[in-house]
Design a protein around this motif. Structure first.
Motif, mmCIF file in Angstrom:
data_model
loop_
_atom_site.group_PDB
_atom_site.id
_atom_site.type_symbol
_atom_site.label_atom_id
_atom_site.label_comp_id
_atom_site.label_asym_id
_atom_site.label_seq_id
_atom_site.Cartn_x
_atom_site.Cartn_y
_atom_site.Cartn_z
ATOM 1 N N VAL A 256 0.835 -1.207 0.000
ATOM 2 C CA VAL A 256 0.000 0.000 0.000
ATOM 3 C C VAL A 256 0.870 1.257 0.000
ATOM 4 O O VAL A 256 0.624 2.216 -0.754
ATOM 5 N N LEU A 257 1.898 1.266 0.832
ATOM 6 C CA LEU A 257 2.789 2.429 0.885
ATOM 7 C C LEU A 257 3.505 2.645 -0.440
ATOM 8 O O LEU A 257 3.676 3.785 -0.886
ATOM 9 N N LEU A 258 3.942 1.579 -1.069
ATOM 10 C CA LEU A 258 4.631 1.705 -2.352
ATOM 11 C C LEU A 258 3.706 2.281 -3.414
ATOM 12 O O LEU A 258 4.120 3.122 -4.223
ATOM 13 N N VAL A 259 2.450 1.856 -3.424
ATOM 14 C CA VAL A 259 1.494 2.376 -4.410
ATOM 15 C C VAL A 259 1.208 3.852 -4.157
ATOM 16 O O VAL A 259 1.185 4.672 -5.089
ATOM 17 N N LEU A 260 1.005 4.220 -2.887
ATOM 18 C CA LEU A 260 0.668 5.603 -2.568
ATOM 19 C C LEU A 260 1.836 6.560 -2.796
ATOM 20 O O LEU A 260 1.626 7.731 -3.137
ATOM 21 N N ALA A 261 3.052 6.075 -2.617
ATOM 22 C CA ALA A 261 4.217 6.968 -2.663
ATOM 23 C C ALA A 261 5.048 6.810 -3.927
ATOM 24 O O ALA A 261 6.140 7.367 -4.006
ATOM 25 N N GLN A 262 4.540 6.103 -4.940
ATOM 26 C CA GLN A 262 5.366 5.824 -6.105
ATOM 27 C C GLN A 262 5.802 7.089 -6.844
ATOM 28 O O GLN A 262 6.927 7.178 -7.316
ATOM 29 N N LYS A 263 4.924 8.092 -6.932
ATOM 30 C CA LYS A 263 5.323 9.308 -7.645
ATOM 31 C C LYS A 263 6.395 10.082 -6.880
ATOM 32 O O LYS A 263 7.276 10.713 -7.468
ATOM 33 N N TYR A 264 6.332 10.029 -5.538
ATOM 34 C CA TYR A 264 7.343 10.705 -4.737
ATOM 35 C C TYR A 264 8.671 9.957 -4.806
ATOM 36 O O TYR A 264 9.738 10.560 -4.764
#
Length: 275
Positions: A256-264
């Motif tokens: 979940v964290l990887l999906v939410l923060a991928q653009k960052y």
């Protein structure tokens, strides 16, 4: 107007097919783990390629047995992120802006520390932790796990902070901001992408840690999910559905964290490459 030749189209389709096949191969272990978790009554060698029904009893048992360990991992990982960023961000800023003599050597030495085997560090820490009374403590495990992400975070954030225009910092100082205020109010907001990226990797390092969890804990007072699953396999070697369900649950927060923060992450990794 650009035109696509038949050869270029075939190459594009070939690349797409190859990419999909590689992705399927990489994701297959995850699929099989979920598939096994949905068939808790089947033996390890009797699992059907596609589950006939959604049996969630394995997940219920995994939550009952491993829910507390998941919360422990979450608390330890979040604490490790806070400690990691609190140390790495000022260190990266100092190496990037203060013109320290030998800063490149320091950065290189920081990278070298990543090459030291974890078991060596864990054994050395254990003796110190016994003297300091940090064995079997949340704070002790947070400190140890934070050390996994600090070198990477320093290198990443330094490369980003070097690219911050000096005029921006000078303007803040001319407005009366001191070094600390400039760092907190100007540098950190401009380094948001690298902060998020560093924090995410520090979380992942801590979440997946097994060596420190095994070495620095001699009781069940502080048991992260990695150690919980390790012991769970030994106790439930015939109940692979519950074991796989626990493994799936342990992978959810990181995914979940990887999906939410991928653009960052993309911006944080490439942000310091161009000045």
């Amino acid at each position: 107007m650009a035109t696509h030749t038949p050869t270029a189209s075939r190459r594009r389709w070939g690349s797409t097919v190859a990419g999909v096949l590689i992705l399927c191969v990489m994701l297959f272990p995850l699929y099989w783990m979920l598939n096994t978790a949905l068939q808790p009554e089947a033996g390890l060698l009797q699992v059907d390629p596609v589950p006939g029904s959604l049996d969630l009893s394995g997940f219920s048992k995994a939550v009952s047995d491993q829910g507390g360990h998941l919360l422990t991992s979450l608390a330890v990982s979040l604490g490790a992120v806070v400690i990691c960023l609190a140390i790495a961000a000022p260190a990266a800023y100092g190496l990037a802006r203060f013109g320290l003599r030998g800063s490149r050597t320091i950065v290189f030495g920081t990278l070298i520390t990543q090459m030291v085997p974890g078991i060596v560090i864990a054994n050395a820490l254990y003796n110190s932790y016994v003297d300091l009374g940090l064995v079997n403590s949340y704070f002790g495990l947070m400190l140890a796990d934070a050390s996994l992400g600090i070198p990477f975070s320093i290198v990443l954030m330094r490369s980003f902070m070097v690219s911050i225009p000096g005029e921006v910092i000078e303007a803040a100082q001319m407005d009366g901001a001191g070094p600390v205020r400039t760092f907190v109010r100007v540098v950190l907001p401009m380094s948001r992408n690298s902060l998020i990226t560093s924090g995410l990797f520090a979380f992942l390092f801590s979440w997946s840690d097994f060596m420190f969890a095994l070495t620095l804990n001699t009781t069940d007072d502080v048991k992260p999910i990695t150690l919980g699953i390790y012991q769970y396999i030994g106790a439930h070697v015939g109940d692979w559905g519950s074991v796989m369900a626990a493994s799936v649950l342990s992978a959810v927060p990181a995914a979940v964290l990887l999906v939410l923060a991928q653009k960052y992450i993309a911006a944080g990794i490439t942000g310091g490459s161009v000045k």
